[in-house]
Design an enzyme around this catalytic site. Structure first.
Site, PDB file in Angstrom:
ATOM      1  N   PRO A 243      36.522  73.561 -20.176  1.00 56.69           N
ATOM      2  CA  PRO A 243      36.595  74.701 -21.092  1.00 56.69           C
ATOM      3  C   PRO A 243      35.472  74.823 -22.119  1.00 56.69           C
ATOM      4  CG  PRO A 243      38.076  72.984 -21.811  1.00 56.69           C
ATOM      5  CD  PRO A 243      37.487  72.522 -20.507  1.00 56.69           C
ATOM      6  N   CYS A 244      34.276  75.141 -21.669  1.00 52.47           N
ATOM      7  CA  CYS A 244      33.150  75.306 -22.591  1.00 52.47           C
ATOM      8  C   CYS A 244      33.364  76.463 -23.560  1.00 52.47           C
ATOM      9  CB  CYS A 244      31.828  75.443 -21.836  1.00 52.47           C
ATOM     10  SG  CYS A 244      31.817  76.706 -20.565  1.00 52.47           S
TER      11      CYS A 244
END
Length: 183
Positions: free
Chosen positions: A147-148
Protein backbone atom coordinates in the site's frame (compact mmCIF):
# COMPACT_ATOMS: atom_id res chain seq x y z
CA UNK A 1 15.33 -24.44 -18.66
CA UNK A 2 16.34 -22.50 -21.70
CA UNK A 3 20.04 -21.70 -22.28
CA UNK A 4 20.76 -22.52 -18.63
CA UNK A 5 18.15 -20.12 -17.24
CA UNK A 6 14.75 -21.03 -15.94
CA UNK A 7 11.90 -19.60 -17.98
CA UNK A 8 9.27 -18.01 -15.77
CA UNK A 9 5.69 -18.21 -16.97
CA UNK A 10 3.69 -15.05 -16.32
CA UNK A 11 -0.08 -14.98 -16.54
CA UNK A 12 -2.03 -11.73 -16.66
CA UNK A 13 -5.49 -10.26 -16.87
CA UNK A 14 -7.23 -6.94 -16.38
CA UNK A 15 -9.94 -6.34 -13.83
CA UNK A 16 -12.31 -3.45 -13.27
CA UNK A 17 -11.98 -1.56 -10.00
CA UNK A 18 -13.24 1.60 -8.35
CA UNK A 19 -10.03 3.34 -9.49
CA UNK A 20 -10.16 2.11 -13.08
CA UNK A 21 -8.89 -1.01 -14.83
CA UNK A 22 -5.98 -2.82 -13.18
CA UNK A 23 -3.57 -5.18 -14.88
CA UNK A 24 -2.64 -8.10 -12.63
CA UNK A 25 0.26 -10.42 -13.42
CA UNK A 26 1.40 -13.50 -11.52
CA UNK A 27 4.12 -16.12 -11.66
CA UNK A 28 4.16 -19.49 -9.94
CA UNK A 29 5.64 -17.68 -6.89
CA UNK A 30 2.75 -15.20 -6.59
CA UNK A 31 1.40 -11.86 -7.69
CA UNK A 32 4.25 -9.98 -9.38
CA UNK A 33 2.64 -6.83 -10.77
CA UNK A 34 -0.37 -4.56 -10.40
CA UNK A 35 -0.63 -1.75 -12.93
CA UNK A 36 -3.02 1.20 -12.68
CA UNK A 37 -5.08 2.62 -15.55
CA UNK A 38 -4.64 -0.50 -17.68
CA UNK A 39 -5.99 0.95 -20.91
CA UNK A 40 -4.56 -0.66 -24.07
CA UNK A 41 -1.46 1.58 -24.36
CA UNK A 42 -0.55 1.19 -20.68
CA UNK A 43 -1.23 -2.54 -20.85
CA UNK A 44 1.01 -2.91 -23.91
CA UNK A 45 3.92 -1.08 -22.19
CA UNK A 46 3.48 -3.09 -18.99
CA UNK A 47 3.51 -6.39 -20.88
CA UNK A 48 6.61 -5.31 -22.84
CA UNK A 49 8.37 -4.50 -19.56
CA UNK A 50 7.40 -7.87 -18.06
CA UNK A 51 8.60 -9.64 -21.21
CA UNK A 52 11.95 -7.85 -21.03
CA UNK A 53 12.39 -8.54 -17.32
CA UNK A 54 11.43 -12.22 -17.41
CA UNK A 55 12.61 -13.05 -20.95
CA UNK A 56 9.21 -14.59 -21.62
CA UNK A 57 5.99 -13.13 -22.98
CA UNK A 58 3.16 -12.97 -20.43
CA UNK A 59 0.11 -15.03 -21.32
CA UNK A 60 -3.37 -13.56 -21.00
CA UNK A 61 -5.24 -15.86 -18.63
CA UNK A 62 -8.40 -14.32 -17.13
CA UNK A 63 -9.46 -17.69 -15.68
CA UNK A 64 -6.03 -18.48 -14.24
CA UNK A 65 -5.94 -20.17 -10.82
CA UNK A 66 -2.90 -17.97 -10.09
CA UNK A 67 -4.98 -14.85 -10.54
CA UNK A 68 -8.25 -16.03 -8.97
CA UNK A 69 -7.32 -15.17 -5.39
CA UNK A 70 -5.75 -11.77 -6.21
CA UNK A 71 -8.92 -10.91 -8.16
CA UNK A 72 -11.13 -12.05 -5.27
CA UNK A 73 -9.13 -10.17 -2.64
CA UNK A 74 -8.96 -6.94 -4.66
CA UNK A 75 -12.74 -7.06 -5.22
CA UNK A 76 -13.25 -7.57 -1.46
CA UNK A 77 -10.87 -4.68 -0.71
CA UNK A 78 -12.76 -2.30 -3.01
CA UNK A 79 -16.07 -3.49 -1.52
CA UNK A 80 -14.74 -2.54 1.92
CA UNK A 81 -14.73 -6.16 3.12
CA UNK A 82 -10.96 -6.81 3.17
CA UNK A 83 -8.41 -4.93 5.23
CA UNK A 84 -5.36 -7.18 4.91
CA UNK A 85 -4.16 -8.89 1.74
CA UNK A 86 -2.96 -12.45 2.29
CA UNK A 87 -1.53 -13.19 -1.12
CA UNK A 88 1.75 -14.83 -2.03
CA UNK A 89 3.88 -12.12 -3.62
CA UNK A 90 6.70 -12.50 -6.12
CA UNK A 91 9.23 -9.78 -5.22
CA UNK A 92 11.32 -10.30 -8.38
CA UNK A 93 10.67 -6.78 -9.71
CA UNK A 94 12.27 -5.06 -6.71
CA UNK A 95 15.49 -5.54 -4.75
CA UNK A 96 17.77 -4.07 -2.11
CA UNK A 97 16.64 -0.95 -0.25
CA UNK A 98 13.43 -0.68 -2.28
CA UNK A 99 12.43 -4.23 -1.38
CA UNK A 100 13.17 -3.66 2.33
CA UNK A 101 11.04 -0.51 2.32
CA UNK A 102 8.16 -2.16 0.46
CA UNK A 103 8.18 -5.18 2.77
CA UNK A 104 8.13 -2.91 5.82
CA UNK A 105 5.25 -1.01 4.28
CA UNK A 106 3.30 -4.19 3.54
CA UNK A 107 3.90 -5.65 7.01
CA UNK A 108 3.92 -2.54 9.18
CA UNK A 109 1.39 0.01 7.91
CA UNK A 110 -2.12 -1.35 8.36
CA UNK A 111 -5.34 -0.46 6.62
CA UNK A 112 -6.69 2.92 7.64
CA UNK A 113 -3.33 4.36 8.70
CA UNK A 114 -0.58 6.36 7.06
CA UNK A 115 3.16 6.79 7.53
CA UNK A 116 5.53 9.56 6.52
CA UNK A 117 8.39 9.03 4.09
CA UNK A 118 10.92 9.86 6.85
CA UNK A 119 9.21 7.55 9.35
CA UNK A 120 9.38 4.69 6.89
CA UNK A 121 13.06 5.44 6.25
CA UNK A 122 13.71 5.22 10.02
CA UNK A 123 11.84 1.93 10.24
CA UNK A 124 14.28 0.34 7.79
CA UNK A 125 17.32 1.79 9.56
CA UNK A 126 18.04 4.60 7.07
CA UNK A 127 16.74 7.77 8.80
CA UNK A 128 18.24 10.14 6.19
CA UNK A 129 16.67 8.27 3.25
CA UNK A 130 13.21 9.86 3.02
CA UNK A 131 13.76 10.76 -0.65
CA UNK A 132 14.92 7.20 -1.38
CA UNK A 133 11.69 5.97 0.21
CA UNK A 134 9.86 8.13 -2.34
CA UNK A 135 11.81 6.42 -5.12
CA UNK A 136 10.88 3.01 -3.65
CA UNK A 137 7.20 4.03 -3.63
CA UNK A 138 7.41 5.17 -7.26
CA UNK A 139 8.91 1.83 -8.27
CA UNK A 140 6.42 -0.33 -6.31
CA UNK A 141 5.39 -3.13 -8.68
CA UNK A 142 2.46 -4.13 -6.43
CA UNK A 143 0.47 -0.97 -5.59
CA UNK A 144 -2.72 -1.34 -3.57
CA UNK A 145 -1.57 -4.77 -2.33
CA UNK A 146 1.69 -3.23 -1.09
CA UNK A 147 0.00 0.00 0.00
CA UNK A 148 2.24 2.84 -1.19
CA UNK A 149 -0.86 5.05 -1.11
CA UNK A 150 -0.47 5.03 2.70
CA UNK A 151 2.83 6.95 2.54
CA UNK A 152 2.35 10.70 2.93
CA UNK A 153 4.39 13.85 3.48
CA UNK A 154 5.33 14.83 7.04
CA UNK A 155 3.35 18.09 6.71
CA UNK A 156 0.17 16.14 5.95
CA UNK A 157 0.35 16.52 2.16
CA UNK A 158 -0.53 13.54 0.02
CA UNK A 159 2.83 13.34 -1.74
CA UNK A 160 3.22 11.80 -5.16
CA UNK A 161 1.65 8.63 -6.45
CA UNK A 162 2.23 6.53 -9.56
CA UNK A 163 -1.50 6.14 -10.09
CA UNK A 164 -2.07 9.90 -9.73
CA UNK A 165 -3.03 11.88 -6.67
CA UNK A 166 -6.75 11.47 -7.30
CA UNK A 167 -6.32 7.69 -7.20
CA UNK A 168 -4.32 8.03 -3.96
CA UNK A 169 -7.07 10.21 -2.53
CA UNK A 170 -9.71 7.61 -3.49
CA UNK A 171 -7.77 4.77 -1.85
CA UNK A 172 -7.23 6.76 1.36
CA UNK A 173 -10.94 7.69 1.38
CA UNK A 174 -11.88 4.03 0.94
CA UNK A 175 -9.76 3.23 4.00
CA UNK A 176 -11.33 6.05 6.02
CA UNK A 177 -8.17 8.19 6.22
CA UNK A 178 -9.72 10.98 4.12
CA UNK A 179 -13.38 11.90 3.74
CA UNK A 180 -15.22 10.58 0.73
CA UNK A 181 -15.73 13.24 -1.95
CA UNK A 182 -19.13 14.93 -1.81
CA UNK A 183 -19.64 14.50 -5.58
Amino acid sequence: MENGTQVVEIEWTTVASDIGPLLLAATSRGLVSVMFHAVPAVRRRALEQLTARFAAAPVEAPESPRLAEPIRQLAAYFDGDLRTFTLPLDWTLTAGFNRRVLRELADGVPYGSVVGYGDLARRVGQPAAAQAVGVAMASNPLPVVVPCHRVVESDGGLGGFGGGTETKRQLLALEGVLPQPLF
